[in-house]
Enzyme design. Structure first.
Site, PDB file in Angstrom:
ATOM      1  N   GLU A 116      53.768  64.610 -56.894  1.00  0.00           N
ATOM      2  CA  GLU A 116      54.883  64.658 -57.834  1.00  0.00           C
ATOM      3  C   GLU A 116      54.515  64.106 -59.212  1.00  0.00           C
ATOM      4  OE1 GLU A 116      58.250  62.694 -56.120  1.00  0.00           O
ATOM      5  OE2 GLU A 116      58.434  64.110 -54.451  1.00  0.00           O
ATOM      6  N   GLY A 229      65.972  52.461 -52.442  1.00  0.00           N
ATOM      7  CA  GLY A 229      66.562  51.743 -51.319  1.00  0.00           C
ATOM      8  C   GLY A 229      68.070  51.820 -51.284  1.00  0.00           C
ATOM      9  N   ALA A 230      68.667  52.541 -52.256  1.00  0.00           N
ATOM     10  CA  ALA A 230      70.127  52.642 -52.304  1.00  0.00           C
ATOM     11  C   ALA A 230      70.691  53.297 -51.047  1.00  0.00           C
ATOM     12  CB  ALA A 230      70.554  53.428 -53.538  1.00  0.00           C
ATOM     13  N   ASP A 352      76.102  61.095 -53.059  1.00  0.00           N
ATOM     14  CA  ASP A 352      74.696  60.844 -53.379  1.00  0.00           C
ATOM     15  C   ASP A 352      74.334  61.438 -54.741  1.00  0.00           C
ATOM     16  OD1 ASP A 352      72.101  59.978 -53.141  1.00  0.00           O
ATOM     17  OD2 ASP A 352      71.454  61.596 -51.819  1.00  0.00           O
ATOM     18  N   TRP A 441      64.501  64.841 -59.832  1.00  0.00           N
ATOM     19  CA  TRP A 441      63.502  64.078 -60.580  1.00  0.00           C
ATOM     20  C   TRP A 441      62.560  64.962 -61.395  1.00  0.00           C
ATOM     21  CZ3 TRP A 441      58.697  65.654 -59.339  1.00  0.00           C
ATOM     22  CH2 TRP A 441      58.519  66.250 -58.077  1.00  0.00           C
ATOM     23  N   HIS A 650      59.130  65.733 -41.048  1.00  0.00           N
ATOM     24  CA  HIS A 650      58.693  66.890 -40.261  1.00  0.00           C
ATOM     25  C   HIS A 650      59.662  68.071 -40.331  1.00  0.00           C
ATOM     26  CE1 HIS A 650      55.171  65.043 -38.398  1.00  0.00           C
ATOM     27  NE2 HIS A 650      55.882  63.924 -38.298  1.00  0.00           N
TER      28      HIS A 650
END
Length: 722
Positions: A116, A229-230, A352, A441, A650
């Site tokens: 990324e 970690g949110a 989210d 992102w 996976h």
């Protein structure tokens, strides 16, 4: 050590300014073919260029002389300059000669999967990170590896591997030092020439749910990093350290803590009033896991904060409240970390919809006035233009399919939500965009010549249901999520050219794949983007016409960059499909396999190198089976439930899209129960990125084994019938 204080301005939301009326230049652009056939008439082009020269509406690129130089020959920061524009002033590769662009060299990256990062280029050397934050230094002309550093998270803090799949977005550079951060939260400083480790500091606790995947940023002798970690309710923060020593200078928390922790810190005391219950015990979130922007002109740091966690507002803040400063843009004093202003994109977030996406700084002429603005296209599907001096919203419009809100009220700055969008108040709801976002992102770029922002857009809806599972969906405790496809463009992506002044699209290039790479804009009148179908393409920045394409042999999710070395301009990009795509299963599946080679590709005019062959896309599941094995239905069902811990890597419902982990139905290891136990329980492959799950018993792992075997047989049966 300075802590945060409130310098909040009561009128931060204010009344937005209306956009300017369309000019003749803008009208001509909007008439171009949306799918990139472009404007070919020379008279039209003459009018366009003449109007652009007048500069009546065009953006003025607000950057220092240092940034202008840096974003030319070198690419010294994550998005090229401190304004995070992802724009290069190099024009050696341009509309007239991009058709002659060829591969100059390639570098295979064994052991890497998800890629990324955007490389940096400094004085003839490229610096970038791999999947688990391995740092590479490569000769920018030859592609020769100069040095490499592996942080070995699997040895230092293997527990962090349970909180996120391997992914890292790059490094920072300043004063002969390269800075990087590992998944386990360690921040490193290296000698850029030799790779010698200068210092290392822990930015998160080993006992917390925090982790780091973002690229650090540098400014005024400091280096800053946030954390994720949110999703696990971890309290987010950013920390600034001295570049020379690693000494901590200041830290700002993005959400309040306990009453004792908040006492004496006005910004935290103010934020706490927007929470209820014992929120510091149930979880808060707000982790700034990606974008951080330094405003050299105003001496500020802008941070984009993550979603609230837990997702369900009834759990984390049962008495209501907006839950500041989650899903927000926050302005801080760069020297002290003191709070200046905030703008909350999603009050009381439930979907989210974090606001960690790239924040671009520019000066725009809006309604006859020059504004210092911050631009962001967060997950929620709106494009925001904010006055970065005051924090007041200027404008916000939908960039695509958005159903959770009708609009953004420019007086209050708050979204006007659609009744029923909050799924926890009903039996469930379907909203666009889903939690993957209309933009994530992946880098968007801003071109001051065209005045356009080039956004990697995604169209994906999600059905949220509480209290029960959905067939084919995935559960997150209190709710079940399932991707939906109900109309044209769903489960597809696009390259969108957006006019931030008029808040309208100018042209749009559709992609068959939804998970695509970031963009690069250049003074050569070009926009570059890699896509999930494995092609890297160059487009005319004005019209969207495709001018060049190259088959990279694997899906691309990173952003390209450009630099000068030895008097020649180059374009470089990392090729490594994966990331958070696996959790969406078939939606993201473009036919790529985990075994495909990951690479750094570099192009130049007249390049003649030949890319080594790699397997083409193949949507067939090459499942393995033991015909003599008898499966137990109850074990398969139990394994399905346990497999939720495996799906993020996976693939949902065992459907892998080639990264960040292999398809277990086709894995020889998963065919042998003892080998599977050794990998899952004992950590036999932990050095290669597969975490150890010592908490699972042998019986539980055998249930997962049965579920995998049942999935393999189902795939083989479907292939037989087809």
């Amino acid at each position: 050590m300075a802590e945060d204080e409130s310098l909040w301005q009561d009128d931060r939301l204010g009344r937005g300014l209306p956009g300017s009326p369309p000019t003749q230049h803008e009208h001509l652009l909007s008439m171009g073919n949306r799918h990139g056939t472009g404007m070919r008439n020379s008279l039209v082009w003459a009018l366009v260029l003449n109007m652009a020269a007048l500069g009546g509406w065009r953006a003025s690129f607000a950057a220092s002389v240092t940034d202008r130089d840096a974003a030319a020959a070198n690419w010294v920061s994550h998005n090229g300059d401190t304004d995070e524009t992802a724009y290069s002033r190099l024009d050696g590769i341009n509309r007239s000669n991009v058709g002659n662009l060829g591969l100059a060299w390639s570098l295979d990256l064994p052991g890497q999967v998800t890629l990324e990062a955007t490389p940096l280029a400094v004085n003839g050397v490229l610096y970038f990170t791999g999947t688990y934050a391995t740092v590479y230094a490569v000769n920018a002309v030859s592609g020769k590896l100069l040095w490499k550093f592996d942080p070995k998270t699997w040895k230092f803090d293997p527990a962090k591997m349970h909180y996120s799949f391997g992914a890292n977005r790059g490094v920072a550079y300043a004063h002969g030092r390269v800075f990087s951060a590992a998944l386990d939260g360690r921040l490193f400083a290296f000698d850029a020439r030799t790779g010698r480790l200068i210092w290392s500091v822990d930015t998160v606790s080993r006992n917390s749910a925090h982790y780091v995947t973002g690229a650090p940023r540098v400014f005024d002798g400091m280096v800053i990093i946030g954390n994720g970690g949110a999703d696990f309710g971890a309290r987010g923060y950013v920390t600034a350290y001295r570049q020379a020593t690693g000494q901590r200078v200041w830290r700002f928390y993005t959400v309040p803590g306990s009453p004792a922790q908040n006492k004496g810190h006005p910004s935290m005391e103010r934020a706490a009033k927007t929470w209820s219950g014992e929120y510091w015990k149930t979880g808060t979130g707000g982790g700034p896991w990606d974008s951080i922007t330094f405003d050299r002109a105003l001496g500020r740091i802008y941070i984009g904060t993550g979603n609230a966690g837990p997702y369900d507002p009834r759990i984390r803040s049962p008495g209501g409240g907006d839950n500041l400063y989650t899903a927000s843009i926050v302005a801080l004093d760069a020297k002290t970390g003191k709070f200046i202003w905030d703008y909350q994109v999603n009050p009381r977030d439930a979907w989210d919809y974090d606001s960690t996406q790239q924040m671009v700084l520019a000066d725009l002429m809006i309604d006859g006035r020059r504004h210092r603005v911050l631009m962001q296209a967060p997950k929620n599907g709106f494009f925001y233009v904010i006055d970065r001096v005051t924090g007041k919203l200027i404008s916000a419009e939908k960039i695509g399919k958005v159903t959770w809100a009708r609009r953004i009220d420019l007086t209050t700055g708050r979204p006007v939500e659609v009744p029923g969008a909050r799924y926890y108040r009903t039996t469930g709801s379907t909203v666009w965009p889903g939690s993957m976002g209309a933009h994530s992102w992946q880098t968007m770029s801003f071109d001051p010549q065209t005045g356009l922002v080039y956004v990697p857009y995604m169209q994906e809806g999600v059905r949220w249901v509480t209290g029960k599972s959905q067939p084919g969906g995935f559960d997150i405790g209190f709710a079940s999520l399932k991707a939906v496809n109900e109309g044209p463009g769903d489960d597809e992506g696009a390259l969108l050219a957006w006019d931030p002044v008029r808040q309208k699209p100018v042209w749009r290039v559709p992609h068959d794949t939804i998970w695509n790479g970031g963009t690069l804009a250049t003074a050569g009148g070009l926009v570059f983007q890699g896509a999930g179908d494995g092609y890297i393409r160059a487009y005319d920045a004005w019209s969207g016409k495709k001018l060049w394409a190259f088959n990279a042999g694997l899906g691309v999710i990173a952003a390209p960059m450009t630099y000068m070395a030895g008097g020649k301009q180059y374009i470089s990009i990392l090729v490594g499909y994966g990331g958070s795509s696996a959790i969406w299963g078939s939606v993201m599946d473009a036919g790529w396999k985990f075994s495909a080679p990951r690479r750094l590709l570099t192009f130049a005019i007249g390049g003649k190198a030949v890319l080594p062959p790699s397997p083409p896309p193949d949507e067939t599941v090459h499942a393995l089976d033991d015909p003599g094995l008898k499966l137990n239905a109850s074990a398969v069902a139990a394994g399905h439930s346990l497999y939720r811990s495996c799906a993020a890597c996976h693939g949902l419902n065992l459907i892998s899209d080639g990264g960040p982990a292999p398809d277990l139905r086709a894995s020889a290891i998963a065919l042998d129960p003892q080998s599977l136990y050794a990998v899952v329980h004992d950590g036999a492959l932990i050095q290669h990125g597969m975490p150890r799950f010592a908490n699972l018993s042998r019986a539980q792992i055998m249930d997962i084994y049965d579920y995998i075997r049942a999935g393999a047989r189902k795939a083989l049966s479907m292939q037989h019938h087809n």
